[in-house]
Design a protein around this motif. Structure first.
Motif, PDB file in Angstrom:
ATOM      1  N   GLU A   1      18.067  -0.649 -12.520  1.00 26.55           N
ATOM      2  CA  GLU A   1      17.307   0.403 -13.189  1.00 26.55           C
ATOM      3  C   GLU A   1      17.307   1.728 -12.432  1.00 26.55           C
ATOM      4  O   GLU A   1      17.114   2.785 -13.028  1.00 26.55           O
ATOM      5  CB  GLU A   1      15.859  -0.054 -13.394  1.00 26.55           C
ATOM      6  N   ASN A   2      17.517   1.675 -11.128  1.00 33.54           N
ATOM      7  CA  ASN A   2      17.486   2.891 -10.315  1.00 33.54           C
ATOM      8  C   ASN A   2      18.888   3.503 -10.227  1.00 33.54           C
ATOM      9  O   ASN A   2      19.840   2.831  -9.853  1.00 33.54           O
ATOM     10  CB  ASN A   2      16.976   2.568  -8.907  1.00 33.54           C
ATOM     11  N   ASN A   3      18.986   4.771 -10.532  1.00 37.25           N
ATOM     12  CA  ASN A   3      20.276   5.461 -10.498  1.00 37.25           C
ATOM     13  C   ASN A   3      20.293   6.619  -9.503  1.00 37.25           C
ATOM     14  O   ASN A   3      21.137   7.507  -9.608  1.00 37.25           O
ATOM     15  CB  ASN A   3      20.624   5.979 -11.895  1.00 37.25           C
TER      16      ASN A   3
ATOM     17  N   CYS B   1       0.834  -1.208   0.000  1.00 35.97           N
ATOM     18  CA  CYS B   1       0.000   0.000   0.000  1.00 35.97           C
ATOM     19  C   CYS B   1       0.865   1.253   0.000  1.00 35.97           C
ATOM     20  O   CYS B   1       0.623   2.200  -0.756  1.00 35.97           O
ATOM     21  CB  CYS B   1      -0.927  -0.019   1.215  1.00 35.97           C
ATOM     22  N   LEU B   2       1.897   1.271   0.842  1.00 37.21           N
ATOM     23  CA  LEU B   2       2.785   2.436   0.928  1.00 37.21           C
ATOM     24  C   LEU B   2       3.535   2.657  -0.376  1.00 37.21           C
ATOM     25  O   LEU B   2       3.699   3.798  -0.824  1.00 37.21           O
ATOM     26  CB  LEU B   2       3.762   2.240   2.086  1.00 37.21           C
ATOM     27  N   CYS B   3       3.986   1.591  -1.000  1.00 40.72           N
ATOM     28  CA  CYS B   3       4.730   1.717  -2.251  1.00 40.72           C
ATOM     29  C   CYS B   3       3.857   2.271  -3.375  1.00 40.72           C
ATOM     30  O   CYS B   3       4.332   3.057  -4.204  1.00 40.72           O
ATOM     31  CB  CYS B   3       5.318   0.371  -2.654  1.00 40.72           C
ATOM     32  N   ASP B   4       2.594   1.872  -3.397  1.00 39.49           N
ATOM     33  CA  ASP B   4       1.680   2.423  -4.403  1.00 39.49           C
ATOM     34  C   ASP B   4       1.541   3.933  -4.249  1.00 39.49           C
ATOM     35  O   ASP B   4       1.360   4.660  -5.230  1.00 39.49           O
ATOM     36  CB  ASP B   4       0.300   1.757  -4.274  1.00 39.49           C
ATOM     37  N   ILE B   5       1.633   4.404  -3.001  1.00 37.72           N
ATOM     38  CA  ILE B   5       1.510   5.839  -2.742  1.00 37.72           C
ATOM     39  C   ILE B   5       2.801   6.561  -3.091  1.00 37.72           C
ATOM     40  O   ILE B   5       2.793   7.647  -3.690  1.00 37.72           O
ATOM     41  CB  ILE B   5       1.147   6.071  -1.263  1.00 37.72           C
ATOM     42  N   LEU B   6       3.945   5.951  -2.737  1.00 37.51           N
ATOM     43  CA  LEU B   6       5.239   6.613  -2.928  1.00 37.51           C
ATOM     44  C   LEU B   6       5.702   6.656  -4.379  1.00 37.51           C
ATOM     45  O   LEU B   6       6.652   7.376  -4.698  1.00 37.51           O
ATOM     46  CB  LEU B   6       6.306   5.923  -2.076  1.00 37.51           C
ATOM     47  N   VAL B   7       5.070   5.887  -5.221  1.00 35.83           N
ATOM     48  CA  VAL B   7       5.442   5.935  -6.652  1.00 35.83           C
ATOM     49  C   VAL B   7       5.316   7.355  -7.182  1.00 35.83           C
ATOM     50  O   VAL B   7       6.135   7.810  -7.990  1.00 35.83           O
ATOM     51  CB  VAL B   7       4.562   4.958  -7.461  1.00 35.83           C
TER      52      VAL B   7
ATOM     53  N   GLY C   1       9.120  13.945  -2.861  1.00 35.05           N
ATOM     54  CA  GLY C   1       9.790  14.659  -1.777  1.00 35.05           C
ATOM     55  C   GLY C   1      10.614  13.776  -0.866  1.00 35.05           C
ATOM     56  O   GLY C   1      11.738  14.130  -0.497  1.00 35.05           O
ATOM     57  N   ILE C   2      10.085  12.621  -0.478  1.00 36.74           N
ATOM     58  CA  ILE C   2      10.747  11.777   0.515  1.00 36.74           C
ATOM     59  C   ILE C   2      12.060  11.222  -0.036  1.00 36.74           C
ATOM     60  O   ILE C   2      12.097  10.608  -1.104  1.00 36.74           O
ATOM     61  CB  ILE C   2       9.824  10.637   0.963  1.00 36.74           C
ATOM     62  N   GLU C   3      13.129  11.435   0.749  1.00 44.51           N
ATOM     63  CA  GLU C   3      14.457  10.974   0.358  1.00 44.51           C
ATOM     64  C   GLU C   3      14.947   9.809   1.205  1.00 44.51           C
ATOM     65  O   GLU C   3      15.827   9.064   0.780  1.00 44.51           O
ATOM     66  CB  GLU C   3      15.459  12.130   0.452  1.00 44.51           C
ATOM     67  N   LYS C   4      14.387   9.677   2.414  1.00 50.88           N
ATOM     68  CA  LYS C   4      14.810   8.589   3.298  1.00 50.88           C
ATOM     69  C   LYS C   4      13.579   7.895   3.866  1.00 50.88           C
ATOM     70  O   LYS C   4      12.741   8.523   4.502  1.00 50.88           O
ATOM     71  CB  LYS C   4      15.679   9.131   4.440  1.00 50.88           C
ATOM     72  N   LEU C   5      13.484   6.582   3.657  1.00 52.51           N
ATOM     73  CA  LEU C   5      12.357   5.785   4.128  1.00 52.51           C
ATOM     74  C   LEU C   5      12.887   4.681   5.038  1.00 52.51           C
ATOM     75  O   LEU C   5      13.734   3.884   4.622  1.00 52.51           O
ATOM     76  CB  LEU C   5      11.599   5.173   2.945  1.00 52.51           C
ATOM     77  N   GLN C   6      12.373   4.640   6.271  1.00 48.25           N
ATOM     78  CA  GLN C   6      12.824   3.656   7.249  1.00 48.25           C
ATOM     79  C   GLN C   6      11.705   2.673   7.556  1.00 48.25           C
ATOM     80  O   GLN C   6      10.656   3.047   8.087  1.00 48.25           O
ATOM     81  CB  GLN C   6      13.287   4.365   8.530  1.00 48.25           C
TER      82      GLN C   6
ATOM     83  N   MET D   1       8.633  -0.153  -6.840  1.00 48.32           N
ATOM     84  CA  MET D   1       8.552   1.272  -6.571  1.00 48.32           C
ATOM     85  C   MET D   1       9.862   1.972  -6.904  1.00 48.32           C
ATOM     86  O   MET D   1       9.880   3.073  -7.472  1.00 48.32           O
ATOM     87  CB  MET D   1       8.169   1.496  -5.108  1.00 48.32           C
ATOM     88  N   LEU D   2      10.998   1.342  -6.571  1.00 50.24           N
ATOM     89  CA  LEU D   2      12.314   1.943  -6.821  1.00 50.24           C
ATOM     90  C   LEU D   2      12.597   2.091  -8.322  1.00 50.24           C
ATOM     91  O   LEU D   2      13.365   2.971  -8.725  1.00 50.24           O
ATOM     92  CB  LEU D   2      13.412   1.100  -6.177  1.00 50.24           C
ATOM     93  N   LYS D   3      11.975   1.258  -9.116  1.00 47.93           N
ATOM     94  CA  LYS D   3      12.176   1.379 -10.559  1.00 47.93           C
ATOM     95  C   LYS D   3      11.544   2.649 -11.119  1.00 47.93           C
ATOM     96  O   LYS D   3      11.963   3.141 -12.172  1.00 47.93           O
ATOM     97  CB  LYS D   3      11.579   0.153 -11.267  1.00 47.93           C
ATOM     98  N   LYS D   4      10.541   3.196 -10.398  1.00 48.61           N
ATOM     99  CA  LYS D   4       9.826   4.369 -10.891  1.00 48.61           C
ATOM    100  C   LYS D   4      10.118   5.622 -10.063  1.00 48.61           C
ATOM    101  O   LYS D   4      10.030   6.733 -10.578  1.00 48.61           O
ATOM    102  CB  LYS D   4       8.324   4.093 -10.888  1.00 48.61           C
ATOM    103  N   ASN D   5      10.435   5.438  -8.778  1.00 46.99           N
ATOM    104  CA  ASN D   5      10.682   6.581  -7.904  1.00 46.99           C
ATOM    105  C   ASN D   5      12.111   7.080  -8.082  1.00 46.99           C
ATOM    106  O   ASN D   5      13.060   6.310  -8.043  1.00 46.99           O
ATOM    107  CB  ASN D   5      10.447   6.171  -6.440  1.00 46.99           C
ATOM    108  N   SER D   6      12.259   8.384  -8.243  1.00 43.62           N
ATOM    109  CA  SER D   6      13.585   8.964  -8.457  1.00 43.62           C
ATOM    110  C   SER D   6      14.007   9.923  -7.348  1.00 43.62           C
ATOM    111  O   SER D   6      15.009  10.611  -7.469  1.00 43.62           O
ATOM    112  CB  SER D   6      13.611   9.708  -9.805  1.00 43.62           C
ATOM    113  N   SER D   7      13.243   9.942  -6.247  1.00 38.00           N
ATOM    114  CA  SER D   7      13.572  10.864  -5.156  1.00 38.00           C
ATOM    115  C   SER D   7      14.243  10.176  -3.970  1.00 38.00           C
ATOM    116  O   SER D   7      14.995  10.800  -3.231  1.00 38.00           O
ATOM    117  CB  SER D   7      12.307  11.584  -4.670  1.00 38.00           C
ATOM    118  N   LEU D   8      13.976   8.892  -3.754  1.00 40.11           N
ATOM    119  CA  LEU D   8      14.550   8.191  -2.615  1.00 40.11           C
ATOM    120  C   LEU D   8      16.065   8.079  -2.743  1.00 40.11           C
ATOM    121  O   LEU D   8      16.590   7.699  -3.785  1.00 40.11           O
ATOM    122  CB  LEU D   8      13.943   6.791  -2.483  1.00 40.11           C
ATOM    123  N   ARG D   9      16.742   8.402  -1.616  1.00 40.30           N
ATOM    124  CA  ARG D   9      18.199   8.275  -1.557  1.00 40.30           C
ATOM    125  C   ARG D   9      18.619   7.188  -0.579  1.00 40.30           C
ATOM    126  O   ARG D   9      19.642   6.542  -0.769  1.00 40.30           O
ATOM    127  CB  ARG D   9      18.838   9.599  -1.130  1.00 40.30           C
TER     128      ARG D   9
END
Length: 605
Positions: free
Chosen positions: A308-310, A245-251, A255-260, A277-285
């Motif tokens: 795929e995630n850079n 559920c959370l990943c569907d939202i974070l796609v 803004g969010i850069e750190k997820l614990q 989610m990481l394949k599509k999200n470009s903000s998480l560090r």
């Protein structure tokens, strides 16, 4: 002849009536007409006595009853002048009996309600008593309704607490709401404060009993929030469904850069959702997935995402079940990834085979990995050979953790040889690897020419006094070690003497950990002599668990008083055998240093 019968009224166990209430039965000829009613009592209200006295007619005409003389005359006259039929006699007795029976029934019902409360009253009374005795405590379990099934007072205080939390979310950039136990309903209430919030940048909802259902509160909220950078949901049993559920939202979150998500009961399915989610999200560090149940399948999915995630910089997978196959999957992913800077794989049982695959992948890695944690992974001297090969080639690694493996003396020698060629590692942790004096000696020799290493962790290795002496001889005049950790190394008083001698000349060591080494008073006396000498570097000294008694404490206290130039700001001498006299001496020394040099020393005893 009239008679009086005493009848017990204690049929109800909780009612206490007078001990001497008397009951008179109806006359026999009347009783025959009334049947069962002849057993019913006739009560009258007591006047001066506590007994209930009931009158009855005589069973033989003409025999006086127990009443006043006027009553006897009236009764005889009525019997003589107006004889009644049996049916009329029955009516004369039935009417009063009916009225008295109705009144008695009502009275008994009232008494029964007082003495025997209803089940509903019994259920509610403990809650009322508990609230009265303990006060109101705001604590809502996971999945419960926050605003129902509670008293009005609890409801008001719960809403008041949540309103306070909501105001915090709107007022401060960093909010820690961990361990508040507000559950899913509380999160639904608080999540609204995050929508379009331009102030809060970091929030922790850790350990609040939030389940998968509660994470739906973020839907529509995180998509509209671009200010929030760090979100901590660790310690909540959200499971795979909640993570999905959370990943569907974070796609769609930018803004969010750190997820614990540490200790959230997620497994392979949750890891797969994160990977997609990481394949599509470009903000998480940074993403933390420590202490979950991710196995090889989940590791493989995350490895595919890294291809795929850079943008992802740090991935934490400590305390999972990746094994050798999981390490191999990550090694292959590193061949196509350039963004990763930190890789944490502590406690995954990857073994020698897994570390071989991982080191091969890292050797060809085109990015700049700075931190590598492979502690507690059952790595032996055989696996240490592969780690040493990577150390020689790497020019970016800054922090290497091999804590709690089993590389032994042979593995330590291999690592030492590699460190001679490496000029990037500043922190190396070799604690708990069964290294003896033979293995620590080559490491000590490396420090002669290596001025890059600033933190050396060797705790939980049986190096003994000889190993301590080998390190001390080098550290007297060489190296750039600022933090030296030798706790639980069995160095004894003799090893403490070698370290104390090195401190007289060393100008770099700031933090020294000598816990649980059996120093006793002799070792403390040696260190105290060094503290009397001007030492501008040492600021923190840990002597816990060393069987030090008052004599050792007196020596350290005197050293602090004697050296006006002392720079020590923290001394831990807790968990020893000090009495109030030793503690008092240390306290006086602390006060003396403050009065003379205006320097604050924290002494723990």
């Amino acid at each position: 002849m009239a008679f009086t019968s005493t009848f017990s009224l204690y049929s109800h166990p909780q009612v206490r009536l007078s001990r001497h209430r008397r009951l008179q039965l109806l006359p026999p000829h009347t009783a025959a007409g009334l049947g069962k009613l002849s057993l019913l009592p006739i009560w009258r209200t007591p006047v001066a006595s506590r007994s209930f006295v009931v009158k009855a007619a005589s069973s033989v005409e003409g025999t006086p009853a127990r009443s006043s003389s006027g009553s006897r005359r009236v009764y005889r006259r009525s019997q003589a002048t107006a004889p009644t039929a049996p049916l009329k006699r029955v009516a004369e007795f039935v009417a009063p009996f009916g009225l008295i029976f109705a009144i008695s029934f009502v009275v008994w019902k009232v008494v029964e309600k007082i003495v025997y409360p209803t089940p509903k009253q019994l259920e509610s009374s403990p809650v009322e008593n508990q609230s009265a005795s303990q006060g109101v405590k705001w604590s809502i379990a996971a999945g419960t309704n926050l605003l129902s099934q509670l008293g009005a007072k609890i409801e008001r205080q719960s809403k008041q607490k949540l309103n306070e939390f909501a105001r915090e979310l709107r007022s401060f950039p960093s909010i820690d709401m961990s361990g508040r136990n507000f559950g899913d309903e509380g999160l639904f209430f608080l999540a609204e404060s995050l929508a379009y919030n331009q102030i809060v940048e970091e929030v922790s909802f850790a350990a609040n009993g939030i389940t998968a259902a509660g994470l739906k509160a973020f839907d529509g909220v995180l998509q509209s929030n671009i200010a929030l950078k760090i979100l901590d949901l660790s310690g909540n049993p959200v499971g795979d469904e909640g993570v999905k559920c959370l990943c569907d939202i974070l796609v769609n979150n930018s803004g969010i850069e750190k997820l614990q998500l540490n200790s959230t009961d997620l497994g392979d399915e949750g890891a797969k959702a994160i990977a997609e989610m990481l394949k599509k999200n470009s903000s998480l560090r940074v993403i933390e997935l420590n202490n979950n149940m991710i196995e090889y399948s989940g590791f493989s999915s995350l490895a595919g995402a890294l291809l795929e995630n850079n943008t992802l910089r740090n991935i934490h997978l400590n305390g999972n079940y990746g094994g050798a196959l999981g390490a191999n999957a990550l090694a292959k992913a590193l061949e196509g990834n350039k963004s990763l800077r930190e890789l944490h794989l502590h406690g995954n049982s990857i073994g020698d085979e897994g570390v071989r695959s991982l080191m091969t992948g890292l050797s060809t890695y085109k990015g700049k990995l700075a931190i590598l944690d492979i502690g507690n992974n059952s790595i032996t001297a055989k696996g240490a050979v592969h780690v040493a090969d990577y150390i020689r080639k790497s020019k970016s690694i800054l922090w290497l953790n091999l804590y709690m493996n089993d590389i032994g003396d042979e593995g330590a020698e291999k690592i030492a040889d590699a460190l001679k060629e490496n000029r990037s590692i500043t922190t190396i942790d070799l604690g708990g690897n069964n290294i003896h004096a033979v293995g620590v000696t080559p490491i000590a020799k490396v420090l002669k020419d290596n001025s890059v290493i600033t933190t050396l962790e060797l705790s939980y290795n049986p190096i003994g006094p000889d190993g301590a002496n080998a390190l001390a001889e080098v550290l007297k005049f060489h190296g750039n070690v600022k933090t030296l950790k030798l706790g639980w190394c069995q160095i004894g008083a003799k090893g403490a003497e070698s370290i104390a001698d090195a401190l007289k000349y060393n100008t770099t060591i700031e933090t020294l950990d000598l816990r649980a080494n059996g120093l006793r008073d002799d070792g403390a006396l040696c260190l105290a002599r060094s503290l009397k000498v001007v030492n501008e570097a040492l600021t923190s000294l840990d002597l816990g668990f060393n069987e030090i008694r008052d004599d050792g404490a007196f020596a350290i206290a005197q050293a602090l008083k004697s050296n006006e130039e002392v720079n020590v700001t923290s001394i831990n001498i807790a968990n020893n055998f000090l009495t109030k006299f030793g503690q008092s001496a240390l306290s006086d020394a602390k006060d003396h240093v403050y009065e003379m040099a205006e320097k604050e020393i924290n002494i723990f005893y």
